[in-house]
Structure formats: structure tokens, C-alpha cells
Scaffold this active site. Structure first.
Site, PDB file in Angstrom:
ATOM      1  N   ASN A   9       0.869  -1.177   0.000  1.00  0.00           N
ATOM      2  CA  ASN A   9       0.000   0.000   0.000  1.00  0.00           C
ATOM      3  C   ASN A   9       0.906   1.228   0.000  1.00  0.00           C
ATOM      4  O   ASN A   9       1.513   1.543   1.012  1.00  0.00           O
ATOM      5  CB  ASN A   9      -0.890  -0.037   1.257  1.00  0.00           C
ATOM      6  CG  ASN A   9      -1.710   1.225   1.434  1.00  0.00           C
ATOM      7  OD1 ASN A   9      -1.774   2.061   0.531  1.00  0.00           O
ATOM      8  ND2 ASN A   9      -2.339   1.361   2.590  1.00  0.00           N
ATOM      9  N   GLU A  95      -6.859   4.754   7.874  1.00  0.00           N
ATOM     10  CA  GLU A  95      -6.626   6.161   7.510  1.00  0.00           C
ATOM     11  C   GLU A  95      -7.835   6.736   6.778  1.00  0.00           C
ATOM     12  O   GLU A  95      -8.135   7.922   6.915  1.00  0.00           O
ATOM     13  CB  GLU A  95      -5.337   6.271   6.677  1.00  0.00           C
ATOM     14  CG  GLU A  95      -4.114   6.058   7.572  1.00  0.00           C
ATOM     15  CD  GLU A  95      -2.891   5.497   6.876  1.00  0.00           C
ATOM     16  OE1 GLU A  95      -2.832   5.512   5.637  1.00  0.00           O
ATOM     17  OE2 GLU A  95      -1.978   5.027   7.594  1.00  0.00           O
ATOM     18  N   GLY A 169       2.529   2.342  10.761  1.00  0.00           N
ATOM     19  CA  GLY A 169       3.489   3.422  10.593  1.00  0.00           C
ATOM     20  C   GLY A 169       4.224   3.812  11.866  1.00  0.00           C
ATOM     21  O   GLY A 169       4.893   4.834  11.917  1.00  0.00           O
TER      22      GLY A 169
END
Ligand code: PGA
Length: 253
Positions: A9, A95, A169
């Protein structure tokens, strides 16, 4: 037997100059033993498709609109992704849920749109750190699965990605026991809803700070059929090491 899947991604990273990474990946894996997928920004889909050529690497979108077409400025329909070469689309990423307020019902509608365009939907679920600390992880995941998966979901058109929000992340990953617990729970929920035989056909990905150093350990966990990889998918060398780790992992169920 489920085919293992290494999905990258790219999020909002990459321009045409980044296609050099795809070229390197194709060269490193001319005949991968697992399914390999890259989901670039939509602007790169067609370019990436051309770069990949006949190589067995697939491309996917990162989101789509629930409608087939219409007055939705800035949005992209599932059929448009397919037209640009995509075979998959990521839906309900945390997200998207956080930045765009996407609720489970929206994710479900988008998943139906993806299926109507013959795209495989990668539906993301996962708890926040506050939800984990409150002991609500399995309840949260159950609710997201119930709300986000349409009745028409099947193993052939839907992949479920477990992505704890706090691991995305951040460089933090859950313990192997925590991943195993949630993946077993997801399989059990699929069994209850879609029946034992069909439930076995859904691939379950883990996502959140997967990198070359932890990939083999994660791929050895029961019910982990692959990974959804963010940051480490941007560089061919890192993603290639993850693909190799998946190729060497034990066969999924
Ligand atoms: P990360 O992202 O690998 O950079 O943590 C994973 C994801 O959001 O899919």
C-alpha cells in the site's frame, strides 16, 4: 488451499519516478510463488500496469466510491480502477476511516461496488490503542466485520486485513500471540456468518509495521495468509525481502 498474498500500500507516496521500484521488483520476482500486489496512488495505476507488462504482479486501488458513476468530484469508481488495470482495491483502511469518517456501512457499500466491478476487496479492520487497552479488541473487530462485509462477500472476492491502528506506521507490532488471537477470532466470525467451508477460503492479512526483519515471524503465525505492507513496500529491496519471506513461510490452511 489459500494462495498467500503480499500486498503493498503506497498510500499518498509516489510519482512516475517511483516506477523504478516496480521495475526492480519485477526483475527480482519474475515468477513469484505467492500473489504479489501493489496499490499505488490512483494517478500511477495505469503507468504501473504498463510497467509491469506481462509479469505476474497485480495492481490495486486504495479506495473507491460506492456508486458506479455520478457527480462525485474527486472520487473514483471501482470500474475506473479496473479500467486502469487494477484487480484489487483496499477498503476501510484506518486512515480512510479516520481522515474521511468512513463508517462500516460506507465500507460495506464500497465493497459491494468493488465486487460489482469484479475487483477483489481487501477490507481492513483493527482496533485503536485505547480500544486494546480497554480490552475491547475482539468486540471492535467483530463489529467492523459484521458492518463492513456485505452478505455477498466470499473468499474469492474478499480478503480481510487485520491492521491494529496503533501498529500502522509506528514501528510497533503486536506480539505473535496477539496477532494469532485476532486472526483466529476473524476466522471464527467468518465461519459463523458464511459457513465453515466458505470461511476457509478467505485470506487473512496482517498489516502494521511489517518489515523484512519481522516478516518471517509474522508469516509463521497460524491464520496469517500474508501481509498488507505500507512503508516497507515503497522500496523494492524491502518489499522483495518480505515477498521472499512469504514464499518461504509454511503453507496456509
Ligand atoms: P505500515 O502501514 O506498514 O507503514 O505500518 C501498513 C498499512 O497501513 O497498510
Amino acid at each position: 488451499m489459500r494462495q498467500k498474498l503480499a500486498a503493498g500500500n503506497w498510500k499518498m507516496h509516489g510519482t512516475r519516478a517511483s516506477l523504478v521500484e516496480v521495475r526492480a521488483l519485477v526483475a527480482a520476482h519474475p515468477d513469484p510463488a505467492v500473489e504479489v500486489l501493489i496499490c499505488p496512488p490512483a494517478t500511477l495505476l495505469a503507468w504501473m500496469d504498463a510497467e509491469i507488462g506481462q509479469a505476474p504482479i497485480r495492481t490495486g486501488g486504495q479506495d473507491c466510491h460506492a456508486a458506479a458513476s455520478g457527480a462525485h468530484t474527486g472520487d473514483i469508481a471501482a470500474a475506473m480502477l479496473a479500467d486502469a488495470g487494477a484487480s484489487h482495491v483496499i477498503l476501510g483502511h484506518s486512515e480512510r476511516r479516520a481522515d474521511h469518517g468512513e463508517a462500516d456501512a460506507t465500507v460495506r457499500a464500497k465493497t459491494e461496488a468493488a465486487h460489482a466491478a469484479d475487483l477483489t476487496a481487501i477490507v481492513c479492520v483493527g482496533e485503536t490503542l485505547a480500544e486494546r487497552d480497554a480490552g475491547r479488541t475482539l468486540d471492535v473487530v467483530s463489529g467492523q466485520l459484521a458492518g463492513s462485509l456485505p452478505d455477498g462477500a466470499r473468499g474469492r472476492n474478499t480478503v480481510v486485513a487485520y491492521e491494529p491502528v496503533w501498529a500502522i506506521g509506528t514501528g510497533r507490532t503486536p506480539t505473535e500471540a496477539q496477532i494469532a488471537e485476532v486472526h483466529a477470532h476473524i476466522r471464527a466470525e467468518l465461519r459463523a456468518r458464511f459457513g465453515a467451508a466458505e470461511a476457509e477460503r478467505f485470506r487473512l492479512l496482517y498489516g502494521g509495521s511489517v518489515k523484512p526483519a519481522n516478516a518471517a515471524g509474522i508469516f509463521a503465525i497460524a491464520e496469517v495468509d500474508g501481509a498488507l505492507v505500507g512503508g516497507a513496500s515503497l522500496k523494492a529491496a524491502d518489499f522483495s525481502a518480505i515477498i521472499s519471506a512469504l514464499e518461504q513461510a509454511p503453507a496456509p490452511g
